[in-house]
Design an enzyme around this catalytic site. Sequence first.
Site, mmCIF file in Angstrom:
data_model
loop_
_atom_site.group_PDB
_atom_site.id
_atom_site.type_symbol
_atom_site.label_atom_id
_atom_site.label_comp_id
_atom_site.label_asym_id
_atom_site.label_seq_id
_atom_site.Cartn_x
_atom_site.Cartn_y
_atom_site.Cartn_z
ATOM 1 N N ASN A 254 0.106 -4.302 7.474
ATOM 2 C CA ASN A 254 1.168 -5.095 6.857
ATOM 3 C C ASN A 254 2.260 -4.201 6.287
ATOM 4 O OD1 ASN A 254 0.577 -8.158 6.703
ATOM 5 N ND2 ASN A 254 -1.402 -7.247 6.256
ATOM 6 N N HIS B 94 -0.823 7.082 4.221
ATOM 7 C CA HIS B 94 0.442 6.643 4.805
ATOM 8 C C HIS B 94 1.472 7.755 4.642
ATOM 9 C CE1 HIS B 94 -1.097 2.536 5.110
ATOM 10 N NE2 HIS B 94 -1.466 2.613 3.851
ATOM 11 N N ALA C 162 0.797 -1.226 0.000
ATOM 12 C CA ALA C 162 0.000 0.000 0.000
ATOM 13 C C ALA C 162 0.831 1.278 0.000
ATOM 14 C CB ALA C 162 -0.929 0.002 1.210
#
Length: 252
Positions: free
Chosen positions: A175, A203, A119
């Site tokens: 993850n 993020h 991601a």
Amino acid sequence: MVRIGLLGCGNVGRIIATHQDGFTVEALFDRLPDHAEELARMCGAPAYADFQEFISQDFDICVEAASVLAVREYAPKILENGKHVLILSVGALSDTNFRKILLDVARSQGKKIHIPSGAIMGLDNLKVGGISRIDSVLLRTTKSPASLGMQVSHRTLAFRGKANECIKQFPKNINVSVALALAVHHDVDVELWADPEVDRNIHDIFVSGEFGEASIRVVNHPSPDNPATSYLAALSVLSLLKNLDSPLVIGS
């Protein structure tokens, strides 16, 4: 053309199986047989209810798109059966003992363990941590409360600590922190925030070291039908698989 077996037939598995470019799906397996059979009808690959029958099929690499628990149960067996493995639920590798066992099996079988970028972006460059000093790594992730199983009315800190501890509390959500730690060869400080005002996964990565400093922000659309997973995670698997058979590979 790379031939894959797909372990896990949920949302991410469906994206992979229905976007075959540079690879073909030869076999499907899910602990819930109905999921595998449904995906088989969509993509034309055969579904198997028995893992040993699945792993005995003729393909090159097994793509895990299931869960941390599935990695622990099946990844060693995949390698022992002479297949490469691509692990999306990389949180399983936060367990150093399990990671060592898996690497030992891969070496003994002459097979590879592939970890997609998932991601986030920038992992390729951050691998310099394996050959150059890294001083600090901070991952600040913001997700909707629903994706974290929380009910809050304002921005709330769900976790602060190290990546290997965060993945224990949120095995389906972070993850990316373990993938980052493996790439940079350094402990990752994690802040996980639940924010009712966001509808996308965010993020923010801050890294400093001998190379200089890097700040990366990735704002992801959630994966279709699963707000806990970023769509970019599925796309990173497709990109990795396509590169396996490409004569031109960009990046280290």
